[in-house]
Design an enzyme around this catalytic site. Structure first.
Site: not given
Length: 476
Positions: A177-178, A240
């Site tokens: 998950d960047h 996110h």
């Protein structure tokens, strides 16, 4: 120079993510000495490329990062390509033989990272073949990096996990998950637990509410087909936003191990309050979809989007955590496409010391700027005894940011080190999906009135009304 020995196999080497993010990230790791002579990358895809085609693509992708052309050419000698059909067992045997050849050439000691940058529907096919065709080595580590989405709901996530576990154990799976690779996100634990100023009051005694904002000026662009089956809630909230919420709400881990950190995040995501009635959902969740404006198409006019689509492009929510330390503290979350600002912000509103005096306010700004802003109360200059707020702030300079690892760079490096601190455990994913599934079960009974905000505006009026009920506003 760090001697991190490995072969990284990238499924989806011809894709957009590889060119935009992955190749620059890997090149920066090489340029900064985190990868060296004992490293090779094998790109795979259906496209009939040669090694030189692969190197040409990588060369173009990393052009902005290059400071030494000779060093770049040295890096490119570590890039290889094999045309690959993920359904063809013979292709896996070719890949296995090539990996063995490169393992000898680069002395990588059997260390493997498999990065799947393809549709999640292909994850089980690829991982099962990696297992059955013997590509998982016995004399080194084997790690799997996969991109979101991890399932479409709880049931599909559980099924996907079951299939992945046929080839990889949970401690080998790195769900990337960047957002969790961003500098300011990784700093949340330090801000909370390393400052007495915050650590003792980071609970319902000291905090009035949180705001988490993930806003985008762009529309769905060329992602219409994917987005119309996903929507803002599945695309941004399930991963996110809820990951940020978990970092803000978690208790201090017993140590800095990945296991301890994930354990505390799991507790939070397992304690999210599940609305019990449709009326509760109507009161605490606002769905939106952008309509046409002078300069923009409406969502339903975007390419590969159904003309009668009820997919949400905006969500504002009041999220609650059913734990004693957070009783009465709302976590307000919002995300939206085609709104009037691009920003990723966390706002922490502290309770006032006395009535009539503003509570302190901490902003953690992830984008577009990167830094902090803390409002504290101070006496007005002169004879007055009135109080006003003054800012203490620190924002990173462009020079500092240029030296800071970028999100994919940081996360790939952490995978190489075997550090899962900033990767989601499966139980985090499962609890997040249970929360989202409960929400959708209620939404099925509510017909949305879409579109309900104009493209390029700040979003639906109902999102402002959601906070107005609590006598507050969204921080801008």
């Amino acid at each position: 120079m760090t001697e991190n020995k490995l072969i990284l196999t990238l499924f989806g080497a011809t894709g957009d993510l590889a060119s935009r993010k992955l190749y620059p990230a890997i090149y920066r790791l090489y340029k900064n000495g985190h990868l060296s002579k004992h490293f090779a990358l094998i790109g795979t895809g259906r496209t009939k490329w040669s090694h030189e085609d692969m190197r040409h693509t990588v060369r173009q992708s990393v052009a902005k990062e290059v400071e030494d052309a000779t060093h770049l050419e040295e890096f490119l000698t570590h890039m290889y390509y094999l045309s690959h059909d993920v359904n063809d067992k013979a292709h896996y045997q070719n890949l296995k033989a090539f990996q063995a050849e490169l393992d000898q050439q680069y002395q990588t000691d059997g260390n493997r990272i498999f990065y799947i940058s393809l549709s999640p529907t292909l994850f089980p096919t690829i991982t099962l073949h990696l297992k059955t065709e013997g590509l998982i080595t016995e004399n080194g580590y084997n790690r799997l990096i996969i991109e979101k989405p991890f399932g479409h709901d709880t049931e599909s996530a559980q099924e996907l996990q079951r299939k992945l576990n046929q080839a990889f154990d949970e401690d080998q799976i790195f769900r990337i998950d960047h957002y969790l690779g961003k500098e300011m996100v990784q700093a949340i634990r330090n801000i909370r637990f390393d400052n007495r100023l915050f650590s003792d009051i980071w609970n319902n005694k000291g905090i009035d509410h949180f705001q988490i904002s993930l806003l985008e000026e762009v529309g769905v662009e060329d992602r219409g087909e994917y987005y119309d089956h996903s929507g803002a809630t599945r695309d941004m909230i399930q991963n996110h936003a809820l990951q940020l919420l978990a970092l803000l709400a978690m208790d201090a881990p017993k140590d800095n191990s990945a296991e301890a950190i994930q354990e505390e995040k799991i507790k939070i995501l397992a304690s999210l309050h599940l609305p019990e009635t449709t009326e509760e959902v109507k009161a605490n969740f606002v769905r939106g979809q952008y309509g046409p404006a002078a300069d923009f198409k409406g969502y339903r006019q975007e390419e590969n989007v159904a003309s009668d689509s009820n997919t949400e492009t905006y969500l504002a929510a009041k999220v609650e955590v059913d734990l004693p330390q957070w009783k009465g503290v709302p976590f307000f979350v919002r995300t939206g496409k085609r709104v009037n600002s691009k920003s990723t912000l966390i706002d922490v509103q502290f309770k006032p010391t006395i009535e009539g005096i503003a509570g302190n306010h901490l902003r953690i700004e992830i984008a577009p700027r990167t830094g902090y802003r803390l409002l504290v109360n101070q006496k007005v200059f002169g004879y007055s005894h009135d109080t006003y707020s003054i800012p203490f702030e620190y924002y990173y300079t462009d020079e500092q940011l240029a030296q800071t690892p970028q999100d994919y760079e940081r996360l790939i490096f952490e995978c190489i080190l075997g550090d899962k601190s900033h990767f989601a455990h499966y139980l985090e994913v499962e609890h997040a999906w249970k929360y989202i599934d409960n929400l959708f079960s209620h939404w099925q009974k509510i017909e949305p009135e879409f579109p309900n905000y104009e493209a390029g505006s700040k979003g639906p009026k109902a999102a402002d009304d959601l906070l107005a009920k609590h006598h507050i506003e969204w921080h801008q």
